[in-house]
Design an enzyme around this catalytic site. Sequence first.
Site, PDB file in Angstrom:
ATOM      1  CD  GLU A 111    -142.790  -9.498 -31.223  1.00  0.00           C
ATOM      2  OE1 GLU A 111    -142.213  -9.860 -32.263  1.00  0.00           O
ATOM      3  OE2 GLU A 111    -143.960  -9.795 -30.969  1.00  0.00           O
ATOM      4  N   GLY A 112    -137.657 -11.025 -30.224  1.00  0.00           N
ATOM      5  CA  GLY A 112    -136.248 -11.124 -30.593  1.00  0.00           C
ATOM      6  C   GLY A 112    -135.410 -10.330 -29.622  1.00  0.00           C
TER       7      GLY A 112
END
Length: 596
Positions: free
Chosen positions: A442-443
């Site tokens: 998620e980054g």
Amino acid sequence: MADYKAPLRDMRFVLDEVFEADKLWASLAGLEGAVDMETADAILGECGKIASQVLAPINREGDEVGSTWKDGVVTAAPGFKDAYQTYVEAGLNGLGGNPEFGGMGMPKTLVGQVEEMVQGSNMAFGLAPMLTAGACLSLNAHGSQELKEKYLPNMYTGVWSGAMDLTEPHAGTDLGIIRTKAEPSADGSYLVSGTKIFITWGEHDMAENIIHLVLAKLPNAPAGPKGISLFLVPKFLVNDDGSLGERNAMSCGSIEHKMGIKGSATCVMNFDGAKGWLVGEENQGLACMFTMMNYERLGVGIQGVGAAEASYQNAVEYALDRIQSRAPTGAVAKDKVADPIIVHPDVRRMLMTMRSFNEGGRAFSTYVAGWLDRAKFSDNAEEKKHADAMLALLTPIAKAFLTDTSLEVAIIGQQVFGGHGFIREWGQEQHVRDIRITQIYEGTNGIQALDLMGRKIVGNNGAFYKLFEQDVNDFIASQAANTAAAEFIEPLKAAMENLADLTQWVIDQAQGNPNEIGAASLEYLHVFGYAAYAYMWARMAVVSLPKANEDFYKAKLATARFYIKRVLPRYIGLSAVVKGGSESLYELDEALFVTA
């Protein structure tokens, strides 16, 4: 290994006493009286039972056996399929979903507590409902009425699950260079072709159908991120009457062999002209996907807190039972050959650090969730705008700081066990391995820090930061006459003054040297995180002070004091690192990085 116990008492404290969730929910027109603390208590209690009695007992075997792949078929880890049915039959899968399509419409402040229990008891399992919720968010926000009516009800009930297909072998953070293509068909659908990797629960046998949301490019799409569209691609096509049709032209080529979360299937998905439908407008795929990013990134932070809580519970049980040496002040357990290790200062340091991060993280995640609820449910345009700005600022901190500190907690929990923490029998090493991924997906946390520093601080000259600063300063001002709280308020005030100074320093430096943004970003995020936790601990302390004769509040105050005295001062050294500048990062010539 300790049995997982849902931290319901602390969750109720945070919701009811610290953030007065009842008042927040009642003030938001979009909730329309859908929830109160009595309803919340019932939901939390039910989830707590499932987490401790159903999900936690299969966590270790899920790690040891894992999901398996054979000839394109993925079988979930032992016990997962039955646990999934128990979970969805309890109605938890659609907890935050749109009531128009069968969801329960609950606020994130409540849903976040449920997520923590699920993730803390079994992170690998918890990824399945988490990914479904993310897919539902994007579909509900951007899908056509026809798509929503056709897919959301079964996704909310868990009859069908969801998956998000973004990453490709050559394209991770830079999604603008994806190669997956979508060709339009005469009937209004699209034929999607390409390969996606790292697709969590992209294939499994727990649900009847899996609904993939896939990023792809249309013919003649603009180059880069502006040319990405989003498509709904089901594993099985769905007939007009809602029944399942033939298998779509997609398959799972393999599953990854991972460091942690081994119970979940992380899939390589191949789309070979699979039939799909456009979600939202053409070339607006990233905007559609980012609708769910605030929720998902906060959810990843909550994952970390949940697993760190499980590690703490293990460590406390071990520290109370394991005997080694005598206390510095003399024998405590005089009937035994040695004292339990909890008497030793270093063990106390470890346990209190774990506790202060976990409880601070639970409060902070709930604080951020409150802004999500305002942004979603308020009918006041100014309140929604303010909430959106706060979320833009706080989301990267919620994702990165919660997961960085949760890994630290898990490693400390392993250390409490000494040599026993390094072997599988006691379960502590699994928490370290599982939490590690939360800093990556998620980054990555480096990307989160760069987003915070570059876009949310320097990019708007500190405008978002000033909103947070005002929120904290309003609280500080409200406690001016509360002399009993000064021991918490004054250190918070100092931390915020330092953060304001550091924020302006980086903004100023970046005007002359763009490298200062990236050089400062990670340490700046941590300075911000420590100050934000100080805010949370001050708020919790203020609530606890009048009730200090009760054990729960006595423990809360003791932990608050530990955080303020032994953890918060870390920001001083980190601030010095930020002000060390970027020059030393670039002094070494690239060729000299090679040492052999």
